[in-house]
Design an enzyme around this catalytic site. Structure first.
Site, PDB file in Angstrom:
ATOM      1  N   TYR A  66      43.709   4.845 -33.968  1.00 57.71           N
ATOM      2  CA  TYR A  66      45.165   4.710 -34.138  1.00 57.71           C
ATOM      3  C   TYR A  66      45.898   4.915 -32.808  1.00 57.71           C
ATOM      4  O   TYR A  66      46.724   4.092 -32.398  1.00 57.71           O
ATOM      5  CB  TYR A  66      45.716   5.688 -35.200  1.00 57.71           C
ATOM      6  CG  TYR A  66      47.181   5.891 -34.966  1.00 57.71           C
ATOM      7  CD1 TYR A  66      48.087   4.873 -35.301  1.00 57.71           C
ATOM      8  CD2 TYR A  66      47.668   7.013 -34.296  1.00 57.71           C
ATOM      9  CE1 TYR A  66      49.434   4.995 -35.002  1.00 57.71           C
ATOM     10  CE2 TYR A  66      49.012   7.142 -33.992  1.00 57.71           C
ATOM     11  CZ  TYR A  66      49.892   6.135 -34.342  1.00 57.71           C
ATOM     12  OH  TYR A  66      51.208   6.243 -34.013  1.00 57.71           O
ATOM     13  N   GLN A  75      50.273  15.870 -35.381  1.00 57.65           N
ATOM     14  CA  GLN A  75      50.403  16.838 -36.489  1.00 57.65           C
ATOM     15  C   GLN A  75      51.705  17.612 -36.380  1.00 57.65           C
ATOM     16  O   GLN A  75      51.807  18.728 -36.851  1.00 57.65           O
ATOM     17  CB  GLN A  75      49.227  17.824 -36.467  1.00 57.65           C
ATOM     18  CG  GLN A  75      48.082  17.392 -37.343  1.00 57.65           C
ATOM     19  CD  GLN A  75      46.791  17.264 -36.549  1.00 57.65           C
ATOM     20  OE1 GLN A  75      46.809  17.228 -35.323  1.00 57.65           O
ATOM     21  NE2 GLN A  75      45.686  17.182 -37.240  1.00 57.65           N
ATOM     22  N   CYS A 134      60.117   4.360 -46.706  1.00 55.70           N
ATOM     23  CA  CYS A 134      59.035   4.392 -47.703  1.00 55.70           C
ATOM     24  C   CYS A 134      58.442   5.799 -47.732  1.00 55.70           C
ATOM     25  O   CYS A 134      57.300   6.033 -47.353  1.00 55.70           O
ATOM     26  CB  CYS A 134      57.971   3.345 -47.372  1.00 55.70           C
ATOM     27  SG  CYS A 134      56.831   3.087 -48.740  1.00 55.70           S
ATOM     28  N   TRP A 147      60.972   8.952 -25.791  1.00 49.81           N
ATOM     29  CA  TRP A 147      59.870   8.151 -25.242  1.00 49.81           C
ATOM     30  C   TRP A 147      60.113   6.648 -25.439  1.00 49.81           C
ATOM     31  O   TRP A 147      59.450   5.833 -24.836  1.00 49.81           O
ATOM     32  CB  TRP A 147      58.529   8.582 -25.832  1.00 49.81           C
ATOM     33  CG  TRP A 147      58.542   8.804 -27.314  1.00 49.81           C
ATOM     34  CD1 TRP A 147      58.316   7.879 -28.277  1.00 49.81           C
ATOM     35  CD2 TRP A 147      58.826  10.043 -27.981  1.00 49.81           C
ATOM     36  NE1 TRP A 147      58.436   8.454 -29.517  1.00 49.81           N
ATOM     37  CE2 TRP A 147      58.744   9.783 -29.366  1.00 49.81           C
ATOM     38  CE3 TRP A 147      59.142  11.328 -27.553  1.00 49.81           C
ATOM     39  CZ2 TRP A 147      58.957  10.768 -30.323  1.00 49.81           C
ATOM     40  CZ3 TRP A 147      59.351  12.303 -28.502  1.00 49.81           C
ATOM     41  CH2 TRP A 147      59.262  12.028 -29.866  1.00 49.81           C
ATOM     42  N   CYS A 197      65.139  -1.030 -48.516  1.00 50.55           N
ATOM     43  CA  CYS A 197      63.941  -1.447 -47.776  1.00 50.55           C
ATOM     44  C   CYS A 197      63.939  -2.956 -47.513  1.00 50.55           C
ATOM     45  O   CYS A 197      64.149  -3.751 -48.431  1.00 50.55           O
ATOM     46  CB  CYS A 197      62.693  -1.069 -48.572  1.00 50.55           C
ATOM     47  SG  CYS A 197      61.177  -1.528 -47.731  1.00 50.55           S
ATOM     48  N   GLY A 256      50.776  24.062 -32.036  1.00 44.48           N
ATOM     49  CA  GLY A 256      49.564  24.269 -32.836  1.00 44.48           C
ATOM     50  C   GLY A 256      48.484  23.229 -32.541  1.00 44.48           C
ATOM     51  O   GLY A 256      48.647  22.391 -31.645  1.00 44.48           O
ATOM     52  N   TYR A 257      47.407  23.292 -33.307  1.00 43.47           N
ATOM     53  CA  TYR A 257      46.280  22.356 -33.133  1.00 43.47           C
ATOM     54  C   TYR A 257      45.960  22.183 -31.645  1.00 43.47           C
ATOM     55  O   TYR A 257      46.086  21.103 -31.074  1.00 43.47           O
ATOM     56  CB  TYR A 257      46.577  21.008 -33.792  1.00 43.47           C
ATOM     57  CG  TYR A 257      46.818  21.117 -35.266  1.00 43.47           C
ATOM     58  CD1 TYR A 257      45.752  21.174 -36.156  1.00 43.47           C
ATOM     59  CD2 TYR A 257      48.107  21.181 -35.768  1.00 43.47           C
ATOM     60  CE1 TYR A 257      45.966  21.308 -37.514  1.00 43.47           C
ATOM     61  CE2 TYR A 257      48.334  21.315 -37.133  1.00 43.47           C
ATOM     62  CZ  TYR A 257      47.262  21.381 -37.987  1.00 43.47           C
ATOM     63  OH  TYR A 257      47.476  21.509 -39.321  1.00 43.47           O
ATOM     64  N   ASP A 293      48.535   4.434 -38.975  1.00 43.89           N
ATOM     65  CA  ASP A 293      48.573   5.888 -39.190  1.00 43.89           C
ATOM     66  C   ASP A 293      48.921   6.147 -40.660  1.00 43.89           C
ATOM     67  O   ASP A 293      48.914   5.222 -41.483  1.00 43.89           O
ATOM     68  CB  ASP A 293      49.585   6.558 -38.233  1.00 43.89           C
ATOM     69  CG  ASP A 293      51.025   6.228 -38.589  1.00 43.89           C
ATOM     70  OD1 ASP A 293      51.255   5.321 -39.423  1.00 43.89           O
ATOM     71  OD2 ASP A 293      51.934   6.891 -38.050  1.00 43.89           O
ATOM     72  N   GLU A 345      52.428  10.304 -28.558  1.00 49.51           N
ATOM     73  CA  GLU A 345      51.452   9.997 -29.603  1.00 49.51           C
ATOM     74  C   GLU A 345      50.545  11.200 -29.886  1.00 49.51           C
ATOM     75  O   GLU A 345      50.209  11.469 -31.031  1.00 49.51           O
ATOM     76  CB  GLU A 345      50.604   8.773 -29.229  1.00 49.51           C
ATOM     77  CG  GLU A 345      51.364   7.452 -29.291  1.00 49.51           C
ATOM     78  CD  GLU A 345      51.878   7.130 -30.694  1.00 49.51           C
ATOM     79  OE1 GLU A 345      51.298   7.616 -31.681  1.00 49.51           O
ATOM     80  OE2 GLU A 345      52.888   6.412 -30.804  1.00 49.51           O
ATOM     81  N   CYS A 405      63.603   2.098 -52.022  1.00 50.57           N
ATOM     82  CA  CYS A 405      63.314   0.659 -52.109  1.00 50.57           C
ATOM     83  C   CYS A 405      64.595  -0.179 -51.995  1.00 50.57           C
ATOM     84  O   CYS A 405      64.573  -1.299 -51.477  1.00 50.57           O
ATOM     85  CB  CYS A 405      62.589   0.336 -53.413  1.00 50.57           C
ATOM     86  SG  CYS A 405      61.018   1.176 -53.567  1.00 50.57           S
TER      87      CYS A 405
END
Ligand code: SF4
Length: 358
Positions: A130, A54, A202, A36, A212, A93-94, A148, A49, A209
């Site tokens: 979001y 989930q 993260c 995407w 990062c 799902g969901y 998010d 999105e 770290c």
């Protein structure tokens, strides 16, 4: 840099500005090549999105391609039947997400165009703050910060936010930092960069770290106690136990199926009846060991009990009495079914075909 009143001290503003710059450079080098992103479109962004709310990226990629092949644009999606949309969503799902995606597609189809602002997206079914911010910033270039779970983690550690991020004051605090950080010239890339950093660097347990770009400015850099503590979340309720028995009632090639109600768990999906058949049906036994399945607030233990109807008419009468009907096993497979059912489907089929019961 935006400043909604949170980063008032000059030193804080400098720190945020340095973080924003470092993040931008990091994202240019490390952004994953996701379909995407490579084929940008409002439709593709919206779909990604919703799918990724989930679902893991690795699972989402092939489903995103398959869904787009089946419904290449919002108009094709809008005129498809709900059954087709639910079937194409199988494995993710969901299912509520799919139902609301379909509703939103119809609204867009009727309006004749995609919404052209964050507020317009927010007004559609299934789109929360979001998702609206992500679509508006990535697809329309609107300067809105998307927050998010990944962003909550990065920002609560970076700014040392000790309030629960899933309650109002903590969420507002995170949003204020996100707004202050936002690169208003390039909001889409900026939002994706923060999310990408949360996904790749993260991490919840062991953030890297040392790799990062924010380590020079982050309060939690190299601090395991802070990683464990942040982001703070309100304690979760224990999931409710649900002992579910599905009655697999058959006669020759046919099996009784019922459609679940329009609201609640597995809304409108096809399942076996939960009510046992009458006494003149023969109980054969259980098709497999009880299966455990977790939903957001429920821990399900499902038992599949096989029954033989005395004749096809009795089977049909039983199915109709409970608002269902008769299908063959392949016809049932073509319908939208809960994940719990698809994950044991092959075991059930084999046990039924071989007459193997517990
Ligand atoms: S420095 Fe460490 S804790 Fe801070 S944002 Fe980066 S990975 Fe997370």
């Amino acid at each position: 840099m935006n400043d909604p009143g949170f980063l008032q001290k000059k030193t804080d503003q400098k720190r945020a500005h340095a973080a924003q710059k470092a993040l931008k450079a990091w994202y240019l080098q490390h952004a994953r090549a996701l379909p995407w992103r490579e084929m940008p479109s409002l439709y593709g962004t919206w779909l990604s999105e919703i799918m990724l709310q989930q679902t893991r990226v690795e699972t989402g990629i092939p489903k995103w391609h398959a869904f787009r092949d089946r419904f290449p644009d919002v108009h094709t999606l809008a005129v498809a039947s709900e059954e087709e949309v639910m079937k194409s969503w199988e494995g993710l799902g969901y299912y509520r997400r799919a139902r609301l995606l379909h509703k939103a597609a119809k609204a867009i189809h009727e309006a004749g165009a995609f919404p052209d602002s964050h507020a317009g997206w927010l007004a559609l079914p299934g789109i929360g703050p979001y998702t609206a911010a992500a679509i508006a910033s990535i697809g329309l270039g609107e300067a809105v910060a998307a927050v998010d779970g990944n962003v909550q983690r990065v920002l609560s550690r970076w700014a040392s936010i000790e309030e629960p991020v899933d309650a109002k004051p903590g969420a507002a605090h995170v949003q204020a930092v996100a707004d202050a950080w936002l690169d208003t010239q390039n909001p889409g890339d900026h939002n994706q960069a923060v999310m990408e950093l949360g996904a790749l660097v993260c991490a919840p347990r062991n953030p890297s770290c040392e790799k990062c770009p924010l380590s020079d400015t982050c309060h939690a850099a190299g601090d395991p106690a802070m990683w464990r503590r942040l982001p703070v979340k309100t304690p979760k309720k224990k999931p409710q136990a649900w002992d579910l028995t599905w009655h697999v009632v058959t006669c020759r090639d046919h099996v009784a199926v019922v459609q679940r109600p329009e609201t609640g768990v597995w809304a409108t999906m096809w399942c076996f009846p939960e009510i046992p058949p009458p006494a003149n049906f023969a109980k054969v036994g259980n098709l497999c060991e009880p299966v455990t399945h977790i939903l957001t607030h429920k821990r399900i233990t499902a038992t599949f009990t096989l029954w033989q109807a005395p004749d096809p008419d009795a089977l049909e009468a039983f199915a109709r009495k409970h608002g269902g009907g008769l299908v063959t096993w392949p016809e049932f497979e073509a319908r939208a079914r809960p994940r719990l059912l698809t994950k044991v489907w092959d075991v059930l089929l084999r046990a039924h075909a071989l007459g193997e019961v517990e």
